[in-house]
Design a protein around this motif. Structure first.
Motif, PDB file in Angstrom:
ATOM      1  N   ASP A   1      69.106  24.521  47.622  1.00 19.35           N
ATOM      2  CA  ASP A   1      69.854  24.198  46.413  1.00 19.35           C
ATOM      3  C   ASP A   1      71.349  24.152  46.661  1.00 19.35           C
ATOM      4  O   ASP A   1      72.084  23.472  45.932  1.00 19.35           O
ATOM      5  CB  ASP A   1      69.528  25.248  45.341  1.00 19.35           C
ATOM      6  CG  ASP A   1      69.816  24.736  43.941  1.00 19.35           C
ATOM      7  OD1 ASP A   1      69.632  23.519  43.713  1.00 19.35           O
ATOM      8  OD2 ASP A   1      70.237  25.533  43.099  1.00 19.35           O
TER       9      ASP A   1
ATOM     10  N   ASN B   1      72.465  20.629  47.130  1.00 19.61           N
ATOM     11  CA  ASN B   1      72.514  19.861  45.879  1.00 19.61           C
ATOM     12  C   ASN B   1      73.743  20.227  45.061  1.00 19.61           C
ATOM     13  O   ASN B   1      74.418  19.350  44.505  1.00 19.61           O
ATOM     14  CB  ASN B   1      71.247  20.141  45.064  1.00 19.61           C
ATOM     15  CG  ASN B   1      69.987  19.699  45.789  1.00 19.61           C
ATOM     16  OD1 ASN B   1      70.008  18.712  46.516  1.00 19.61           O
ATOM     17  ND2 ASN B   1      68.904  20.424  45.597  1.00 19.61           N
ATOM     18  N   ILE B   2      74.055  21.526  44.987  1.00 15.61           N
ATOM     19  CA  ILE B   2      75.227  21.958  44.208  1.00 15.61           C
ATOM     20  C   ILE B   2      76.505  21.422  44.840  1.00 15.61           C
ATOM     21  O   ILE B   2      77.415  20.948  44.141  1.00 15.61           O
ATOM     22  CB  ILE B   2      75.267  23.492  44.119  1.00 15.61           C
ATOM     23  CG1 ILE B   2      74.052  24.016  43.328  1.00 15.61           C
ATOM     24  CG2 ILE B   2      76.552  23.955  43.459  1.00 15.61           C
ATOM     25  CD1 ILE B   2      73.965  25.514  43.275  1.00 15.61           C
TER      26      ILE B   2
ATOM     27  N   ARG C   1      76.943  17.834  43.944  1.00 14.04           N
ATOM     28  CA  ARG C   1      77.357  17.667  42.547  1.00 14.04           C
ATOM     29  C   ARG C   1      78.828  18.085  42.361  1.00 14.04           C
ATOM     30  O   ARG C   1      79.554  17.482  41.565  1.00 14.04           O
ATOM     31  CB  ARG C   1      76.453  18.501  41.648  1.00 14.04           C
ATOM     32  CG  ARG C   1      75.000  18.067  41.671  1.00 14.04           C
ATOM     33  CD  ARG C   1      74.818  16.699  41.038  1.00 14.04           C
ATOM     34  NE  ARG C   1      73.431  16.273  41.104  1.00 14.04           N
ATOM     35  CZ  ARG C   1      72.932  15.451  42.023  1.00 14.04           C
ATOM     36  NH1 ARG C   1      73.743  14.944  42.955  1.00 14.04           N
ATOM     37  NH2 ARG C   1      71.655  15.105  42.019  1.00 14.04           N
TER      38      ARG C   1
ATOM     39  N   GLU D   1      79.517  21.788  33.890  1.00 14.51           N
ATOM     40  CA  GLU D   1      78.161  21.297  33.640  1.00 14.51           C
ATOM     41  C   GLU D   1      77.901  20.199  34.665  1.00 14.51           C
ATOM     42  O   GLU D   1      78.529  19.143  34.617  1.00 14.51           O
ATOM     43  CB  GLU D   1      78.050  20.731  32.221  1.00 14.51           C
ATOM     44  CG  GLU D   1      78.331  21.737  31.112  1.00 14.51           C
ATOM     45  CD  GLU D   1      77.133  22.628  30.829  1.00 14.51           C
ATOM     46  OE1 GLU D   1      76.045  22.344  31.378  1.00 14.51           O
ATOM     47  OE2 GLU D   1      77.293  23.595  30.074  1.00 14.51           O
TER      48      GLU D   1
ATOM     49  N   ASP E   1      71.997  16.963  36.424  1.00 18.54           N
ATOM     50  CA  ASP E   1      70.655  17.396  36.840  1.00 18.54           C
ATOM     51  C   ASP E   1      70.545  18.906  37.008  1.00 18.54           C
ATOM     52  O   ASP E   1      69.629  19.382  37.686  1.00 18.54           O
ATOM     53  CB  ASP E   1      70.228  16.705  38.141  1.00 18.54           C
ATOM     54  CG  ASP E   1      70.123  15.205  37.989  1.00 18.54           C
ATOM     55  OD1 ASP E   1      69.845  14.750  36.867  1.00 18.54           O
ATOM     56  OD2 ASP E   1      70.340  14.493  38.992  1.00 18.54           O
ATOM     57  N   ARG E   2      71.459  19.660  36.410  1.00 16.67           N
ATOM     58  CA  ARG E   2      71.376  21.110  36.513  1.00 16.67           C
ATOM     59  C   ARG E   2      71.415  21.719  35.116  1.00 16.67           C
ATOM     60  O   ARG E   2      72.234  21.344  34.271  1.00 16.67           O
ATOM     61  CB  ARG E   2      72.513  21.680  37.359  1.00 16.67           C
ATOM     62  CG  ARG E   2      72.522  21.160  38.795  1.00 16.67           C
ATOM     63  CD  ARG E   2      73.267  22.083  39.711  1.00 16.67           C
ATOM     64  NE  ARG E   2      72.672  23.397  39.789  1.00 16.67           N
ATOM     65  CZ  ARG E   2      71.614  23.688  40.535  1.00 16.67           C
ATOM     66  NH1 ARG E   2      71.021  22.758  41.252  1.00 16.67           N
ATOM     67  NH2 ARG E   2      71.142  24.921  40.541  1.00 16.67           N
TER      68      ARG E   2
END
Length: 577
Positions: free
Chosen positions: A508, A511-512, A515, A550, A553-554
């Protein structure tokens, strides 16, 4: 599969209450002392731009630290230590293959005593043995009037000594991230200082020649004031020849002993090194892994030149058929400093025996970019710090510039990213178009991984600033970039592809980070870091903007620190060096 090597053989020795001085530390310390002497002595030469009398007036001031007993002990001790360690290193080398820079440094270092002996005997030794007063008038008379070829030798000596010293400083300092910020200034100083030294030396020599020609009796007066007799001069000449022969004998002994050692080693059990890439090589017993790599043309990073200070040559021991030698004090100190696991060793210091399997952890820049930096593990869960980097508006740039120009800009940006990641202890996983993904934490703890990622982001920002300055006339707008940094547990391993092996990681944190890099564009901040990473690094982010974002996709918002100014990031990262 790793063999059942006894854990004791890989364990680092416990700290001693009184730390010992390693070979690398002794070499560095003695070199810095000699460098300090050269700075003061050469600075005195620069004053020759004005007058020989000015040089003579300031000689007692500038050289005073080296004339008192403690200074002389320090200076001569440093010289003998540096010379002994150079001969020791020459003997211990199993191969003479090394980068060009190291070759130049070694060749310059070995030639210095040959050129220096004559000068030392005619000045220092003459003053000590015969109580002579050898000042600049006498030295310049001998070198520019009596034998002008000596003046050329001394000019060459200045350049050789300075080259040797600057290369030594470069190999020592280039492992530090901050060095890149001052590199231009260092290069400018390295070029300007010897130019001024030679200008002063030539000006004082010209002044001496003119004065002697104008007053033929001046030469005899200078010799008489020195107190040296013809017999003294002959004795000094004989002593100079003896010292040169002794030094050449020491060099010959070091080379001869090394050749004999290598011949004997060929009859003993050879060292067999199995690289994770699949290549197996045989080497002389007692060779370091770095020497094995260089002797067989295998690129192996070693920023500090193999002195055990930078850790870029580190390897992971995959297998061994016998207990491994314990790390020496220098290796143990460096391994502790970077917080690695027990199966990581420094290739420049590690001299195993028998058959051993190793994995290089930092791959040289001239290897395929797709293989990036090799990982020391396969299919293993670990906490990593992930950094995602992207060059802004590259597609728009392609519409404004020729394709070759755009390719040059992107390639230069990605090369800056690669260098920043490498120098900060990370691994470049992949590059895609104008972006890259890097990970930190393979062989260091989370605190050092977080700090490494932040230092890399700071270095990337500095590189982009330099590109904008240098390419200002050719860019339609200043280059921008985005960096997202996050941390968390990941599954790491290798994936096989047609051109080699590459790192594959799933987690993860990646992914973070991706983003956050996207968010950095929206909020206009080049660097966005999760609070977790900042806390792990101990970041003093007084100039950071704390926000809760924000992310696409989270479901859960992420607390971050946002940096809109390079100065704020640099100030926050500086205490982490």
């Amino acid at each position: 599969m790793r063999s059942a090597t006894p854990p004791l053989s890989l364990a680092l020795p416990k700290r001693r209450r009184v730390p010992s001085i390693s070979i690398a530390q002794a070499r560095l310390t003695s070199g810095l002392i000699l460098f300090a002497f050269c700075l003061t002595h050469f600075s005195n030469h620069i004053l020759g731009i004005f007058l020989v009398g000015t040089m003579e007036e300031w000689r007692d001031v500038l050289m005073m630290p080296w004339r008192i007993i403690p200074g002389q002990i320090l200076l001569y001790g440093a010289f003998l230590t540096h010379l002994f360690l150079a001969l020791r290193t020459l003997f211990k080398r199993r191969t003479m293959r090394m980068p060009v820079g190291q070759w130049v440094q070694v060749a310059a270092g070995l030639s210095i005593p040959l050129l220096l002996i004559g000068h030392v005997t005619s000045v220092r030794v003459a003053g000590s043995l015969f109580d002579a007063e050898i000042g600049y008038p006498k030295v310049l008379l001998d070198q520019w009037v009596n034998d002008p070829s000596v003046a050329m030798q001394m000019s060459a000596l200045v350049l050789i000594v300075w080259t040797h010293a600057c290369l030594g400083l470069y190999f020592w300092l280039r492992r530090y991230v901050w060095y890149g910020r001052f590199r231009v200034a260092f290069v400018a100083a390295a070029l300007l200082f010897p130019s001024l030294v030679l200008a002063g030396y030539f000006a004082s020599g010209s002044e001496t020649v003119n004065r002697v020609h104008a007053n033929p009796k001046l030469a005899a007066e200078i010799v008489r004031e020195s107190g040296l007799t013809p017999a003294d001069v002959k004795e000094l000449r004989d002593l100079r020849i003896d010292l040169i022969l002794i030094y050449l004998g020491l060099l010959g002994a070091a080379f001869g002993a090394r050749a004999a050692r290598n011949i004997i080693a060929t009859w003993r059990n050879p060292l067999i090194v199995e690289y994770a890439s699949g290549r197996t090589v045989r080497a002389l017993a007692g060779s370091s892994i770095l020497e094995v790599s260089r002797a067989n043309g295998i690129p192996h990073a070693a920023i500090c030149g193999g002195q055990g200070r930078c850790s870029t040559c580190r390897i992971a021991v995959i297998s061994a058929d016998r207990p491994l030698p314990k790390p020496g004090s220098q290796e143990a100190s460096t391994l502790r400093r970077i917080g690695v696991g027990p199966d990581v060793r420094l290739a420049c210091q590690f001299r195993p025996r028998g058959r051993i399997g190793v994995q290089r952890l930092v791959i040289e820049a001239n290897e395929a970019q797709d293989s990036a930096f090799a990982a020391p593990v396969r299919g293993r869960e670990m906490d990593l710090t992930v950094m995602v980097v992207d060059l802004r508006r590259s597609s728009r740039l392609a519409q404004e510039k020729l394709p070759y120009d755009v390719l040059y800009i992107i390639d230069r940006f990605l090369n800056a990213v690669r260098i920043a990641v490498r120098d900060s202890g990370g691994y470049l996983v992949c590059t895609t178009g104008d972006g890259a993904v890097a990970i930190f934490g393979f062989d260091v703890n989370m605190r050092r991984a977080a700090r490494g990622a932040l230092r890399a982001a700071d270095a990337i920002w500095a590189s982009v600033d330099r590109m904008n300055t240098e390419l200002e006339a050719d860019l339609p707008w200043p280059l921008g970039f985005g960096v997202g940094i996050a941390a968390g547990p990941c599954i790491v391993g290798h994936r096989s592809i047609d051109i080699g092996s590459a790192i594959n990681f799933v987690g993860d944190a990646g992914n973070i980070a991706a983003r956050l890099e996207e968010a950095s564009k929206q909020i206009g901040a080049p660097v966005v870091v999760t609070e977790a990473v900042a806390a792990s690094a101990g970041l003093a982010a007084a100039g950071a903007d704390r926000r809760t974002l924000e992310l696409r996709d989270r479901l859960v918002p992420v607390d971050v620190q946002v940096f809109t100014r390079h100065g704020a990031l640099s100030e926050a990262v500086a205490p982490l060096e």
